[in-house]
Design an enzyme around this catalytic site. Sequence first.
Site, short mmCIF file in Angstrom:
data_model
loop_
_atom_site.label_atom_id
_atom_site.label_comp_id
_atom_site.label_asym_id
_atom_site.label_seq_id
_atom_site.Cartn_x
_atom_site.Cartn_y
_atom_site.Cartn_z
N GLY A 374 0.82 -1.20 0.00
CA GLY A 374 0.00 0.00 0.00
C GLY A 374 0.85 1.24 0.00
O GLY A 374 2.07 1.18 0.19
N SER A 376 2.64 4.85 1.07
CA SER A 376 3.29 5.31 2.30
C SER A 376 2.30 6.07 3.17
O SER A 376 1.45 6.80 2.65
CB SER A 376 4.47 6.23 1.97
OG SER A 376 5.45 5.51 1.27
N GLY A 377 2.44 5.89 4.50
CA GLY A 377 1.55 6.59 5.43
C GLY A 377 0.21 5.93 5.58
O GLY A 377 -0.68 6.47 6.26
N GLY A 378 0.04 4.75 5.00
CA GLY A 378 -1.26 4.07 5.08
C GLY A 378 -1.50 3.34 6.39
O GLY A 378 -2.64 3.03 6.72
N LYS A 380 0.97 0.67 7.48
CA LYS A 380 1.64 -0.64 7.45
C LYS A 380 2.60 -0.80 8.63
O LYS A 380 2.57 -1.81 9.33
CB LYS A 380 2.40 -0.82 6.12
CG LYS A 380 1.54 -0.71 4.88
CD LYS A 380 2.30 -1.06 3.61
CE LYS A 380 3.44 -0.10 3.31
NZ LYS A 380 3.00 1.28 3.02
N THR A 381 3.46 0.20 8.84
CA THR A 381 4.44 0.12 9.93
C THR A 381 3.76 0.13 11.29
O THR A 381 4.18 -0.57 12.22
CB THR A 381 5.44 1.30 9.83
OG1 THR A 381 6.06 1.27 8.54
CG2 THR A 381 6.50 1.22 10.90
N GLU A 504 10.65 -5.25 4.25
CA GLU A 504 11.54 -5.50 3.12
C GLU A 504 12.25 -4.21 2.69
O GLU A 504 11.64 -3.16 2.59
CB GLU A 504 10.71 -6.05 1.96
CG GLU A 504 11.53 -6.68 0.87
CD GLU A 504 10.64 -7.30 -0.19
OE1 GLU A 504 10.91 -8.45 -0.54
OE2 GLU A 504 9.70 -6.64 -0.65
#
Length: 589
Positions: A374, A376-378, A380-381, A504
């Site tokens: 997805g 960036s900023g969605g 995930k992290t 990754e």
Amino acid sequence: MPTKKQKSKSKLKPFFALVRRTNPSYGKLAFALALSVVTTLVSLLIPLLTKQLVDGFSMSNLSGTQIGLIALVFFVQAGLSAYATYALNYNGQKIISGLRELLWKKLIKLPVSYFDTNASGETVSRVTNDTMVVKELITTHISGFITGIISVIGSLTILFIMNWKLTLLVLVVVPLAALILVPIGRKMFSISRETQDETARFTGLLNQILPEIRLVKASNAEDVEYGRGKMGISSLFKLGVREAKVQSLVGPLISLVLMAALVAVIGYGGMQVSSGELTAGALVAFILYLFQIIMPMGQITTFFTQLQKSIGATERMIEILAEEEEDTVTGKQIENAHLPIQLDRVSFGYKPDQLILKEVSAVIEAGKVTAIVGPSGGGKTTLFKLLERFYSPTAGTIRLGDEPVDTYSLESWREHIGYVSQESPLMSGTIRENICYGLERDVTDAEIEKAAEMAYALNFIKELPNQFDTEVGERGIMLSGGQRQRIAIARALLRNPSILMLDEATSSLDSQSEKSVQQALEVLMEGRTTIVIAHRLSTVVDADQLLFVEKGEITGRGTHHELMASHGLYRDFAEQQLKMNADLENKAG
């Protein structure tokens, strides 16, 4: 409304409570202070012995016993003073060592959320600079205060016995000195407090910039960071100048008071000597006692200034010690981690009114690869942080099988997780120490070599002069990005986790390193529940399940082919990756 005295007591209480937490040796501390007191009492004998010497002075009356006695008193005072200073410093260092141990133990056990909201440099300053402030108070200023009080009271008592009229003249000096020194002490405290805070900020800036010096240079930002550092240096300089201005007044003002008192004592005392009311020896003793009254006044004032600084430092240390620790041991042990991980309407925000994840639901199958993709900023992290239990969901539940993960102890949960991040951070030390990092059991050389071999790291390690005993440098800077990743993979293999979490980052590697890392990852992922934040199309295509995360929600799930057919944004992502791969191949050709 609390009185000034009550406020002072309430401020001192936390300071003494903090010192008590270090379990100091009260007996040794009392002994050291007692020695300081004895040293002061012995010093009070010197003017009296000098009086006898002056009053009976003549070459015929000069006795070896008198000289020997004075010399003995001098040597005893010097010896006791030296040992008292050492004993106080030793006990002070023990207390500071205990304080630092308390703070370090607390910091290590604080949750990640604390470090996300507090600058590491300022935290370092609390452990180093603030503890030194307390140490100075204990080793120097407490004894100076106690001996100063004894010296002033003892000297005045002896003077009253010797000549009460001249003593009344001396007494005028004490409040005069206090009137000068107390306001200066308050001003010094104010400046010192500002200096402590500014030092903490400057330390924070250094800790922020120096570890990222390569980014600074790559961005041609040396002048920008020089400017930021210069502002901090300038602020510290201005505070230093203000402190110097105040300190420059102390010496001359004390000298002025002392000289005024000295002139008054010599003038009035000289008249009494002329009239026979006072002996010459008594006048000399008076002058010596005058020094033993004025000089300790400075020590007493400095004590109160340092005490205020220590109270300020204590407050900041107590703030850290009051933080809630991460409980790693409460909860069940995981008997079987080869179970699906279920996210049931999980929501989370670092601030209650700003959700990063919104009612996320998914099933991560055991032993299979789930790729999270997805923009960036969605989120995930953030999802990874929840799975690692660095944070707890604001709402919803994460389960292992049918059991909520928070029923298991953090220690047990993290034992079953292997994490390989984008940066693959390494600790300063050897390759061997980094591969074994965090393992409590003894690890054989054969196990380390096997893990390195499976991570495709053994060949480059064997080529290094010291092989597994090669120092990697701060944050692993002596190794390349691909080498760091393979060391991190070897570490994960040695832990043999049931659940693998991979952020990754192979896109930043050269083609040979990328190939080696990909091979190592394939070995690592085999048979494990793998969750990967994917940036490479090859990872996505091979994954058993894809979760497309955007704006804190899962907007698509399925295989690569299913999402290519049903999810427009995913299709754009995949086509972009295909184009990037084609461009790289053309460049390589």
